[in-house]
Design an enzyme around this catalytic site. Sequence first.
Site, PDB file in Angstrom:
ATOM      1  N   LYS A  24       0.799  -1.228   0.000  1.00 38.39           N
ATOM      2  CA  LYS A  24       0.000   0.000   0.000  1.00 38.39           C
ATOM      3  C   LYS A  24       0.829   1.274   0.000  1.00 38.39           C
ATOM      4  CE  LYS A  24      -3.513  -2.421   2.563  1.00 38.39           C
ATOM      5  NZ  LYS A  24      -4.167  -2.637   3.822  1.00 38.39           N
ATOM      6  N   LYS A  66      -5.989   6.452  -4.171  1.00 41.68           N
ATOM      7  CA  LYS A  66      -4.958   6.566  -5.212  1.00 41.68           C
ATOM      8  C   LYS A  66      -5.323   5.788  -6.482  1.00 41.68           C
ATOM      9  CE  LYS A  66      -1.147   7.613  -2.117  1.00 41.68           C
ATOM     10  NZ  LYS A  66      -1.967   7.851  -0.944  1.00 41.68           N
ATOM     11  N   LYS A  78      -4.031  -0.892  -7.513  1.00 44.16           N
ATOM     12  CA  LYS A  78      -5.283  -0.872  -6.752  1.00 44.16           C
ATOM     13  C   LYS A  78      -6.472  -0.664  -7.704  1.00 44.16           C
ATOM     14  CE  LYS A  78      -5.442  -1.292  -2.750  1.00 44.16           C
ATOM     15  NZ  LYS A  78      -5.602  -2.538  -1.982  1.00 44.16           N
ATOM     16  N   GLY A 109      -3.273   6.899  11.587  1.00 39.10           N
ATOM     17  CA  GLY A 109      -2.479   6.041  12.450  1.00 39.10           C
ATOM     18  C   GLY A 109      -1.911   4.806  11.770  1.00 39.10           C
TER      19      GLY A 109
END
Length: 183
Positions: A24, A66, A78, A109
């Site tokens: 990712k 994205k 993706k 986070g």
Amino acid sequence: IRSLERLSKAMNEVDYVFHCAALKHVEISEYNSFESVLTNIVGVQNVIDAALDNNVKKVLFTSSDKAVNPSSTMGTTKLMGEKMITAANNYTGSRLTRFSSVRFGNVLGSNGSVIKVFKKQIHEKKPLTITSEKMTRYFININQAVDLCFFYIKEMLGGEIFFPKMKSFDIINLAKAISKTEM
């Protein structure tokens, strides 16, 4: 997710799959582009095949903002994953398996989140990396993302790409705000 055989074993007697595994991070995907293809594209096909082989009821694929008009390897993989998930609904045959996607922005986070990247750069006394001053970043917290995944898998019919409403921030203002809090 690169091993169809292992995925098939893992999906034995499973009703619902949340496909969240991926490379990712843009920088890692650019440096290891074929690894991204193997994980983010071949891995998606493996999830599809294992789900169909095991008569899984529903599969929800977590994608990225994205994937919208991608300019990176990660975004492109993706987007391809989304296309494959949507197309999988066309070849389920008599099986009841259904596939859908959800597109998230930055999960607050999480590793690779722009906030963590900025904080690390500030801590290391490096300049903040901003690709484009016109960029807007979208955020959701982990609890919201998990709750939405459960909601979407319950509501999905197959073929949808869900776009949750997320808070947005101008990248320059976000960088300034983080710089002030980290000083």
